[in-house]
Scaffold this active site. Structure first.
Site, PDB file in Angstrom:
ATOM      1  N   ARG A  73      31.923  37.931  36.319  1.00  0.00           N
ATOM      2  CA  ARG A  73      32.014  36.536  35.904  1.00  0.00           C
ATOM      3  C   ARG A  73      30.617  35.945  35.775  1.00  0.00           C
ATOM      4  NH1 ARG A  73      33.293  33.706  39.513  1.00  0.00           N
ATOM      5  NH2 ARG A  73      33.763  35.113  41.235  1.00  0.00           N
ATOM      6  N   TYR A 212      34.549  40.869  29.777  1.00  0.00           N
ATOM      7  CA  TYR A 212      34.862  41.149  31.180  1.00  0.00           C
ATOM      8  C   TYR A 212      36.057  40.301  31.643  1.00  0.00           C
ATOM      9  CZ  TYR A 212      34.967  41.088  36.150  1.00  0.00           C
ATOM     10  OH  TYR A 212      35.439  41.145  37.440  1.00  0.00           O
ATOM     11  N   GLY A 214      37.316  38.515  34.188  1.00  0.00           N
ATOM     12  CA  GLY A 214      37.281  37.146  34.705  1.00  0.00           C
ATOM     13  C   GLY A 214      36.856  36.129  33.662  1.00  0.00           C
ATOM     14  N   LYS A 221      41.529  33.255  36.006  1.00  0.00           N
ATOM     15  CA  LYS A 221      40.672  32.251  36.631  1.00  0.00           C
ATOM     16  C   LYS A 221      40.660  30.949  35.830  1.00  0.00           C
ATOM     17  CE  LYS A 221      39.395  35.256  39.720  1.00  0.00           C
ATOM     18  NZ  LYS A 221      39.978  35.213  41.063  1.00  0.00           N
ATOM     19  N   HIS A 241      42.791  30.111  45.273  1.00  0.00           N
ATOM     20  CA  HIS A 241      42.306  31.502  45.199  1.00  0.00           C
ATOM     21  C   HIS A 241      42.790  32.215  46.459  1.00  0.00           C
ATOM     22  CE1 HIS A 241      38.505  34.251  44.648  1.00  0.00           C
ATOM     23  NE2 HIS A 241      39.570  34.774  44.084  1.00  0.00           N
ATOM     24  N   SER A 263      35.547  35.976  46.256  1.00  0.00           N
ATOM     25  CA  SER A 263      35.662  37.203  45.469  1.00  0.00           C
ATOM     26  C   SER A 263      35.020  38.373  46.205  1.00  0.00           C
ATOM     27  CB  SER A 263      34.984  37.023  44.118  1.00  0.00           C
ATOM     28  OG  SER A 263      35.627  35.997  43.402  1.00  0.00           O
ATOM     29  N   ALA A 264      35.720  39.487  46.191  1.00  0.00           N
ATOM     30  CA  ALA A 264      35.275  40.730  46.832  1.00  0.00           C
ATOM     31  C   ALA A 264      35.093  40.586  48.340  1.00  0.00           C
ATOM     32  CB  ALA A 264      34.000  41.270  46.169  1.00  0.00           C
ATOM     33  N   CYS A 265      35.946  39.764  48.977  1.00  0.00           N
ATOM     34  CA  CYS A 265      35.893  39.588  50.432  1.00  0.00           C
ATOM     35  C   CYS A 265      37.211  39.931  51.115  1.00  0.00           C
ATOM     36  CB  CYS A 265      35.464  38.173  50.783  1.00  0.00           C
ATOM     37  SG  CYS A 265      33.742  37.849  50.344  1.00  0.00           S
ATOM     38  N   LYS A 267      40.864  39.948  49.863  1.00  0.00           N
ATOM     39  CA  LYS A 267      42.227  39.472  49.609  1.00  0.00           C
ATOM     40  C   LYS A 267      43.158  40.614  49.215  1.00  0.00           C
ATOM     41  CE  LYS A 267      40.992  36.468  46.535  1.00  0.00           C
ATOM     42  NZ  LYS A 267      39.568  36.752  46.688  1.00  0.00           N
ATOM     43  N   THR A 268      42.732  41.407  48.215  1.00  0.00           N
ATOM     44  CA  THR A 268      43.610  42.473  47.740  1.00  0.00           C
ATOM     45  C   THR A 268      43.906  43.449  48.877  1.00  0.00           C
ATOM     46  OG1 THR A 268      42.784  42.228  45.500  1.00  0.00           O
ATOM     47  CG2 THR A 268      43.845  44.321  46.028  1.00  0.00           C
ATOM     48  N   ASN A 269      42.892  43.734  49.678  1.00  0.00           N
ATOM     49  CA  ASN A 269      43.087  44.647  50.803  1.00  0.00           C
ATOM     50  C   ASN A 269      44.062  44.080  51.831  1.00  0.00           C
ATOM     51  OD1 ASN A 269      41.275  47.252  50.970  1.00  0.00           O
ATOM     52  ND2 ASN A 269      40.158  45.727  49.792  1.00  0.00           N
ATOM     53  N   ASP A 288      45.632  37.362  44.655  1.00  0.00           N
ATOM     54  CA  ASP A 288      44.465  36.616  44.159  1.00  0.00           C
ATOM     55  C   ASP A 288      44.709  35.119  43.968  1.00  0.00           C
ATOM     56  OD1 ASP A 288      41.654  37.068  43.319  1.00  0.00           O
ATOM     57  OD2 ASP A 288      42.329  36.272  41.402  1.00  0.00           O
ATOM     58  N   ASN A 378      31.318  46.018  40.979  1.00  0.00           N
ATOM     59  CA  ASN A 378      32.414  45.138  40.565  1.00  0.00           C
ATOM     60  C   ASN A 378      33.354  45.837  39.590  1.00  0.00           C
ATOM     61  OD1 ASN A 378      33.836  42.630  40.630  1.00  0.00           O
ATOM     62  ND2 ASN A 378      32.933  42.068  38.660  1.00  0.00           N
ATOM     63  N   SER A 379      33.399  47.171  39.624  1.00  0.00           N
ATOM     64  CA  SER A 379      34.361  47.880  38.782  1.00  0.00           C
ATOM     65  C   SER A 379      35.774  47.548  39.276  1.00  0.00           C
ATOM     66  CB  SER A 379      34.104  49.377  38.818  1.00  0.00           C
ATOM     67  OG  SER A 379      34.077  49.856  40.143  1.00  0.00           O
ATOM     68  N   ARG A 380      36.738  47.590  38.367  1.00  0.00           N
ATOM     69  CA  ARG A 380      38.069  47.060  38.670  1.00  0.00           C
ATOM     70  C   ARG A 380      39.190  47.973  38.187  1.00  0.00           C
ATOM     71  NH1 ARG A 380      38.354  41.698  41.326  1.00  0.00           N
ATOM     72  NH2 ARG A 380      36.157  41.256  41.576  1.00  0.00           N
ATOM     73  N   PHE A 508      40.594  46.384  57.730  1.00  0.00           N
ATOM     74  CA  PHE A 508      41.680  47.015  56.965  1.00  0.00           C
ATOM     75  C   PHE A 508      42.993  47.003  57.765  1.00  0.00           C
ATOM     76  CE2 PHE A 508      37.607  48.701  55.392  1.00  0.00           C
ATOM     77  CZ  PHE A 508      37.668  48.203  54.099  1.00  0.00           C
TER      78      PHE A 508
END
Ligand code: GTP
Ligand code: MN
Ligand code: MN
Length: 601
Positions: A73, A212, A214, A221, A241, A263-265, A267-269, A288, A378-380, A508
């Site tokens: 982003r 990209y 985002g 977003k 978010h 972001s990247a902290c 959530k998905t995990n 997300d 930041n690969s997705r 985790f």
């Protein structure tokens, strides 16, 4: 152009207008069918934009590499174009709507020449919602169309429900790379000039120059957070978010928990967590974005408006997030900026032992001796949420789920303990408003710098952040005036480090131990000590059965250090000062009360 599959006058007029401006060679209406997906992905493979993975490894899945400059982003290029600059506030870039439209109209002129303009009707949230939230994205990127088919409910079904008069958010996207006759295309066309613009009053999105996710999957977003947050302010709800999860105790007690981490902290995990505690069950509802509205019972009910998962790839493996790996194994996914194995599968850092040879995210040969990482940080992965083996049935319910607890969390090496509980709603809003985190690769810019990221929404609040804080405080009125019906607020930090730089807490699946404490606090059972920053578990209050953790590390993870917290005060004061009169007085009062408690500690 073939006959449009709708007679929606406003939609047709807008498409005519955009086509006249951007001059695509052809217009394609997307129906969302399997045949369309196959046609698009075949074309993308043909042009070299996608590489088909081996069907035995990842069926119906693809590998994409972006231009090395188009990987995240672009917050510096993201604008909230409210009529009044004051409405964008100090945390957003602003330009007057007319000025931005003039500037971008210049950029859009002829920008789709030599390309196809795709019409992508989409719906955020279930189509059978009381008020379905429609958008239509016009884009010249087939990669975006394929990704939108994963991330949103899109196509013919949406147009049908829209009928002739449904309201929708017009979302215009161009990669900004016209092709002159005979000019050869590149695998990832984009433009050095990028604008991600939002017009909150007219509920429009204009995006230019980036492919990209985002910046280009405009339902996510741009719509579901920035534009929706404005609608939410006006209508008394929240667009956040946040992950949404269902937690069931061994006794069968169900709790619904939402969590806002930058972001990247994590959530998905957390949303897909595989508990290490026996008998506890976690199910996923969203990873997300959460839209939270009041039910007639005065409680906050959350839905996930998305249809797919767009998750950070590195670090994802069977040890950290087995349910994501199981989701991906079912295929039907697009992987962007990860590495390709020689046998047609994907690989990234954190996925066990590296193979002897890879093609890295820049298309170069890569071996374990290479200096650089194989996959962009930041690969997705982009994958259908319905493939998640622990998806809760409630995901499909347009009413959503009643939220019992909200977790705020960030990435902090120091200061912030593993978990603490807010004293009450306003204190919870204070914790969210002062949330801090080290920056990550999810946005272009320096990584590892501590910044305030209120409610993990810093890049996504579509209006003045001071008004946003007030809106959060006012939620107590929405709960039929009964703040007790609002979720309890907790603050977590999985990322605190010890003297040797090691994570103090294993994280985790082990985070289920923290979730258990949260659930027990909701039941009024678990022990806590009152500290100046809130209620923190005693080491004995956490269930550590079967966990091998150094008691000193655990104590350090839970520690509330008065000096560290006092050092935050000037930063918080400076942060609050940015909002001037718009900073709700009760938040200043919270800061004063915290100062007083720290002084007494
Ligand atoms: P966005 O999708 O960008 O909004 O981010 P996210 O909040 O979904 O972040 P995600 O869950 O993808 O996590 C990002 C990174 O944090 C990954 O590298 C994870 O491995 C790491 N991470 C997640 N949870 C934990 C945890 O409990 N402990 C530690 N140490 N790292 C974690
Ligand atoms: Mn996110
Ligand atoms: Mn995520």
């Amino acid at each position: 152009m073939t006959q449009p599959p709708t007679s929606h006058p406003r939609l047709l007029a807008w498409i005519d207008e955009v086509a006249a401006l951007t001059t695509p060679d052809r217009i394609v209406w997307c129906d969302g069918s399997e045949a369309e997906w196959t046609r698009l992905t075949d074309e993308l493979v043909e042009t070299g934009a996608l590489v088909r993975l081996d069907d035995r490894k990842k069926p119906n899945s693809f590998w994409a590499r972006t231009d090395p400059s188009d990987v995240a982003r672009v917050e510096e290029r993201t604008f909230i174009c409210s009529a009044d600059e004051a409405d964008a506030g100090p945390t957003n870039n602003w330009m007057a709507p007319a000025e931005m439209k003039q500037l971008m109209t210049g950029l859009y002129k002829g920008c789709m020449t030599g390309r196809t303009m795709y019409v992508v009707p989409f719906c955020m949230g279930p189509l059978d919602a009381a008020e379905p939230m429609f958008g239509v994205e016009l884009t010249d990127s087939p990669y975006v169309v394929a990704s939108m088919r994963i991330m949103t409910r899109m196509g013919a079904e949406v147009l049908k429900v829209m009928g002739d008069d449904a309201d929708f958010v017009p979302a215009l996207h161009s990669i900004g790379a016209p092709l002159s006759p005979g000019e050869e295309d590149v695998a990832w066309p984009c433009n050095e000039t990028k604008y991600i613009s939002h017009f909150p009053e007219t509920r429009e999105i204009w995006s230019f120059g980036s492919g990209y996710g985002g910046n280009s999957l405009l339902g996510k977003k741009c719509f579901a957070l920035r534009i929706a947050s404005v609608a939410a302010r006006d209508e008394g709800w929240l667009a956040e978010h946040m992950l949404i999860m269902k937690v069931t105790s061994p006794e069968g007690v169900v709790r619904y928990i939402a969590g806002a981490f930058p972001s990247a902290c994590g959530k998905t995990n957390l949303a897909m967590l595989d508990p290490t505690l026996d008998g506890w069950k976690v199910e996923t509802i969203g990873d997300d974005i959460a839209w939270m509205r009041f039910g007639s019972d005065g409680r906050l009910w959350a839905t996930n408006p998305e249809f797919g998962l767009f998750g950070v790839a590195p670090g994802t493996d069977f040890h950290t997030n087995p349910n994501a790996m199981r989701t991906l194994a079912k295929g039907n996914s697009v992987f962007t900026n990860v590495a390709l194995t020689d046998d047609g599968d994907i690989w990234w850092e954190g996925m066990g032992e590296p193979p002897a040879h890879l093609t890295d995210w820049k298309g170069q040969d890569w071996t374990p001796d290479s200096d650089a990482v194989s996959s962009h940080p930041n690969s997705r992965f982009c994958t259908p949420i319905e493939q998640c083996p622990i998806l809760a049935d409630e995901y499909h319910d347009p009413r959503g789920v009643p939220i019992d607890a909200i977790l705020f969390g960030g990435r902090r090496k120091t200061t912030v303990p593993l978990v603490s509980e807010a004293r009450d709603w306003v204190h919870g809003v204070y914790l969210g408003a002062t949330l801090s985190s080290e920056t990550t690769a999810a946005a272009v810019g320096q990584v590892g710098v501590v910044r305030r990221d209120p409610m993990a929404m810093l890049p996504f609040i579509g209006y003045h952040a001071g008004d946003y804080f007030q809106h959060w405080i006012d939620m107590a009125k929405g709960a039929s005036g009964d703040a007790a019906k609002l979720p309890k607020v907790f603050y977590v930090n999985w990322f605190r480090r010890g003297d040797q730089g090691q994570f103090l807490w294993p994280g985790f699946g082990e985070n289920s131990r923290v979730l258990k404490w949260v659930c027990e606090r909701l039941d009024g059972k678990a022990d806590a000590v009152e500290t100046p920053i809130g209620h923190v578990p005693t080491p004995e209050a956490l269930d550590l059965t079967g966990l091998d953790i150094d008691p000193a590390d655990l104590a350090a993870a839970l520690r509330v250090d008065t000096e560290e917290w006092q050092a935050e005060i000037p930063q918080v004061t400076e942060w609050f000062n940015r909002f001037g009169d718009k900073l709700p007085a009760v938040l200043w009062a919270e800061l004063d009360a915290l100062k007083a408690r720290l002084a007494d500690a």
